[in-house]
Design a protein around this motif. Structure first.
Motif: not given
Length: 105
Positions: A56-64, A86-95
């Motif tokens: 349901a989260d638009e910012t991460v639903k398309a990201l592996p 997300d294609g960057t070296e430092e990955k997007l992290t969520k808890k």
């Protein structure tokens, strides 16, 4: 005179090398008290509530999902840390907690 100077120099250097070193063991003890158990899990092993929140989260639903961890806290509760590629070296992290709610710090 030379002997007096030599003896004085040896005495001063001996005192300088005999300085005790201080070890603070309290820091080591306090660090181990706040450790949490962090276990890597497969993305498919995430609870359905967490998967639904991600979908349901638009910012991460398309990201592996690159990595997922289950983190057990000292009180026995646990939450999940998900790293998205997300294609960057430092990955997007969520808890997320057990019910799928995002934990914001």
């Amino acid at each position: 005179m030379k002997k007096v100077l030599l003896m004085s120099a040896l005495f001063v250097s001996g005192i300088a090398m005999a300085t005790p070193t201080l070890i603070n063991e309290n820091v080591i003890v306090s660090e181990s008290a706040i450790q949490q158990e962090r276990v890597k899990i497969e993305a498919e092993a995430l609870p359905d509530a967490v998967k639904a929140t991600i979908a349901a989260d638009e910012t991460v639903k398309a990201l592996p999902i690159a990595e997922a961890f289950q983190i057990t806290q000292l009180d026995g509760k646990f939450h999940f840390e998900v790293k998205f590629d997300d294609g960057t070296e430092e990955k997007l992290t969520k808890k997320y907690d057990q019910e799928g709610n995002e934990i914001k710090e």
